[in-house]
Write a protein that holds these residues in place. Structure first.
Motif, mmCIF file in Angstrom:
data_model
loop_
_atom_site.group_PDB
_atom_site.id
_atom_site.type_symbol
_atom_site.label_atom_id
_atom_site.label_comp_id
_atom_site.label_asym_id
_atom_site.label_seq_id
_atom_site.Cartn_x
_atom_site.Cartn_y
_atom_site.Cartn_z
ATOM 1 N N LEU A 268 42.792 42.987 38.850
ATOM 2 C CA LEU A 268 43.231 43.452 37.529
ATOM 3 C C LEU A 268 43.206 42.338 36.483
ATOM 4 N N ASP A 269 43.187 41.096 36.921
ATOM 5 C CA ASP A 269 43.205 39.965 35.991
ATOM 6 C C ASP A 269 41.796 39.734 35.434
ATOM 7 N N THR A 270 41.715 39.586 34.113
ATOM 8 C CA THR A 270 40.390 39.508 33.467
ATOM 9 C C THR A 270 39.556 38.328 33.991
ATOM 10 N N GLU A 271 40.161 37.137 33.950
ATOM 11 C CA GLU A 271 39.380 35.961 34.372
ATOM 12 C C GLU A 271 39.059 36.023 35.865
ATOM 13 N N MET A 272 40.061 36.429 36.625
ATOM 14 C CA MET A 272 39.887 36.456 38.076
ATOM 15 C C MET A 272 38.831 37.492 38.482
ATOM 16 N N SER A 273 38.818 38.643 37.811
ATOM 17 C CA SER A 273 37.848 39.660 38.227
ATOM 18 C C SER A 273 36.426 39.219 37.885
ATOM 19 N N ILE A 274 36.279 38.436 36.811
ATOM 20 C CA ILE A 274 34.942 37.887 36.489
ATOM 21 C C ILE A 274 34.502 36.968 37.627
ATOM 22 N N HIS A 275 35.448 36.135 38.070
ATOM 23 C CA HIS A 275 35.154 35.184 39.168
ATOM 24 C C HIS A 275 34.826 35.936 40.470
ATOM 25 N N LEU A 276 35.658 36.923 40.825
ATOM 26 C CA LEU A 276 35.432 37.654 42.090
ATOM 27 C C LEU A 276 34.073 38.348 42.070
ATOM 28 N N LYS A 277 33.784 38.984 40.949
ATOM 29 C CA LYS A 277 32.523 39.735 40.848
ATOM 30 C C LYS A 277 31.333 38.776 40.972
ATOM 31 N N ALA A 278 31.467 37.596 40.368
ATOM 32 C CA ALA A 278 30.351 36.642 40.419
ATOM 33 C C ALA A 278 30.126 36.137 41.848
ATOM 34 N N VAL A 279 31.221 35.906 42.600
ATOM 35 C CA VAL A 279 31.055 35.464 44.004
ATOM 36 C C VAL A 279 30.404 36.601 44.805
ATOM 37 N N MET A 280 30.914 37.816 44.595
ATOM 38 C CA MET A 280 30.337 38.954 45.333
ATOM 39 C C MET A 280 28.848 39.094 45.022
ATOM 40 N N ARG B 42 36.923 47.827 41.330
ATOM 41 C CA ARG B 42 37.650 48.999 40.825
ATOM 42 C C ARG B 42 38.601 49.539 41.887
ATOM 43 N N SER B 43 38.094 49.712 43.122
ATOM 44 C CA SER B 43 38.970 50.315 44.139
ATOM 45 C C SER B 43 40.093 49.341 44.525
ATOM 46 N N THR B 44 39.817 48.031 44.494
ATOM 47 C CA THR B 44 40.877 47.058 44.812
ATOM 48 C C THR B 44 41.963 47.089 43.733
ATOM 49 N N SER B 45 41.554 47.250 42.480
ATOM 50 C CA SER B 45 42.552 47.233 41.398
ATOM 51 C C SER B 45 43.454 48.469 41.463
ATOM 52 N N LYS B 46 42.943 49.552 42.043
ATOM 53 C CA LYS B 46 43.756 50.786 42.126
ATOM 54 C C LYS B 46 44.691 50.768 43.320
ATOM 55 N N ASN B 47 44.427 49.865 44.259
ATOM 56 C CA ASN B 47 45.167 49.886 45.519
ATOM 57 C C ASN B 47 46.314 48.864 45.463
ATOM 58 N N ASP B 48 47.345 49.212 44.671
ATOM 59 C CA ASP B 48 48.397 48.220 44.428
ATOM 60 C C ASP B 48 49.484 48.270 45.495
ATOM 61 N N SER B 49 49.074 48.006 46.752
ATOM 62 C CA SER B 49 50.045 48.075 47.855
ATOM 63 C C SER B 49 50.712 46.706 48.070
ATOM 64 N N ALA C 82 48.039 35.212 45.309
ATOM 65 C CA ALA C 82 47.859 36.408 44.468
ATOM 66 C C ALA C 82 47.472 37.593 45.348
ATOM 67 N N THR C 83 47.981 38.780 45.003
ATOM 68 C CA THR C 83 47.607 39.968 45.784
ATOM 69 C C THR C 83 46.180 40.376 45.402
ATOM 70 N N ASN C 84 45.575 41.200 46.265
ATOM 71 C CA ASN C 84 44.209 41.657 45.994
ATOM 72 C C ASN C 84 44.153 42.394 44.659
ATOM 73 N N ALA C 85 45.132 43.300 44.444
ATOM 74 C CA ALA C 85 45.110 44.114 43.230
ATOM 75 C C ALA C 85 45.326 43.238 41.992
ATOM 76 N N ALA C 86 46.269 42.268 42.089
ATOM 77 C CA ALA C 86 46.538 41.409 40.930
ATOM 78 C C ALA C 86 45.276 40.634 40.550
ATOM 79 N N MET C 87 44.520 40.196 41.547
ATOM 80 C CA MET C 87 43.293 39.446 41.250
ATOM 81 C C MET C 87 42.256 40.366 40.590
#
Ligand SMILES: NC(=O)c1ccc[n+]([C@@H]2O[C@H](COP(=O)([O-])OP(=O)(O)OC[C@H]3O[C@@H](n4cnc5c(N)ncnc54)[C@H](OP(=O)(O)O)[C@@H]3O)[C@@H](O)[C@H]2O)c1
Length: 335
Positions: free
Chosen positions: A228-240, A267-274, A221-226
């Protein structure tokens, strides 16, 4: 004139080496698989910021052993290999290259990367550097710099009292190294204290330990896709959050206010859809070892020693370690 040796001239090493060389400082490289290409043609660097140019290093060595035969007094040995303590102890390869006054500069991701060097070279100056950059080596000798050039360098000290001679020497070496980068055109190079540099390392772990293994487990999965995904962003935020709340307790100080929060990073990762993916995905996909020990294993162990658990990190570590083991076992059975 300082002599600089880049040990492991891949994406990061060749990119920063080429910029230091713009100051007319002699910069030599130790290569491995890219040796013949670099010896014959140097590095072809492309960058949106610095344009396209060829860099011919002062000397090109095929190995650390080869570099020893040159008998140069290295002012800086800049280590830019991948940090893979489970695969090799690269500090051992520097035996015979480090002499009086040499500063070893470690530009690598992860935590605890300094320990093997401090243990092996207790008298040497060790500088720890963290970079936010996007660079790759798509083929031998071709270096693609995509964006960012942030690099922070600080002394790595076992005695952090500012009055100690080691602290004084390492601090001035970190300043000198940063000046070399700035003179070479790296505007966002800064020298930090030991403490602030370790805070930067932990902060970057929050990003690397959440995004990198998750991309591998999510099949690239790309950084932005992760983000932007609801479940994945909950997971990423919790690890951070696990990292960002544990690190201040270990380091004995809160993160500086200017360091990004987990919300801001998502937020900045979700905007950076490179379409960019963590480099750990590339390592996984091409069957190379991943920097699991320094990005997951060491932070977990360092926290544990101080009495803190990081259960989400622990799960990612266990899953990725076994996935890597099984991938390599299957690879072995196909050979
Ligand atoms: N690339 C980025 O954008 C980026 C951004 C931030 C941080 N980082 C971190 O920076 C560090 C370096 O990453 P990288 O992307 O530059 O890796 P890389 O492109 O794989 O470069 C590492 C180089 O070191 C060489 N090497 C390894 N062991 C060696 C040895 N014993 N003797 C001589 N050469 C050796 C490798 O040769 P082989 O090709 O033969 O393996 C390769 O050319 C890592 O810790 C990474 O996480 C990278």
């Amino acid at each position: 004139m300082p002599e600089v040796l880049i040990f492991g001239a891949g994406a990061v090493g060749a990119f920063y080496g080429s910029l230091i060389a713009k100051t007319s400082t002699p910069v030599s490289v130790v290569c491995r698989s890219n040796f013949s290409a670099v010896r014959d043609k140097g590095f072809a660097v492309t960058s949106p910021q610095y344009g396209s140019y060829t860099w011919k290093p002062t000397r090109v060595f095929s190995s650390a052993e080869d570099a020893k035969t040159a008998n140069v007094h290295w002012s800086y040995i800049v280590v830019t290999t991948k940090a893979l303590p489970d695969v090799s102890d690269d500090s051992a390869l520097l035996e015979g290259l480090v002499s009086d006054g040499t500063a070893i500069v470690l530009i690598q991701n992860g935590l605890g990367i300094e320990d093997p060097y401090i243990r092996r070279f207790p008298q040497a100056t060790v500088l720890s550097a963290v970079t936010i950059v996007s660079a790759s080596q798509p083929s031998h000798g071709k270096i693609a710099h995509n964006r960012w050039t942030r690099i922070n360098t600080g002394p790595y000290l076992t005695d952090t009292s500012p009055a100690s001679e080691a602290s004084h020497t390492a601090t001035s070496k970190a300043n000198e190294f940063t000046d070399l980068l700035v003179s070479g055109g790296v505007k966002d190079a800064s020298a930090y204290t030991h403490q602030k540099l370790q805070q930067v390392r932990w902060h970057k772990i929050a990003i690397n330990a959440s995004m990198n293994p998750s991309s591998v487990l999510a099949n690239g999965a790309t950084n932005a896709a992760m983000a932007l995904d609801t479940e994945m962003s909950i997971h990423l935020k919790a690890v951070m959050e696990e990292v960002l709340t544990t690190a201040p307790k270990i380091l004995g100080a809160p993160f500086p206010a200017e360091f990004a929060t987990s919300e801001h990073i998502i937020r900045s990762t979700s905007k950076n859809d490179s379409g960019s993916r963590p480099s750990m995905w590339g390592d996984w996909e091409s069957g190379r070892p991943m920097e699991l020990e320094v990005i997951l294993g060491n932070p977990i162990r360092i926290a544990k020693e101080k009495g803190y658990d990081m259960p989400r990190m622990q799960s990612l570590y266990a899953l990725l370690k076994m996935a890597q083991f099984n991938r390599d076992k299957q690879k072995g059975s196909k050979l």
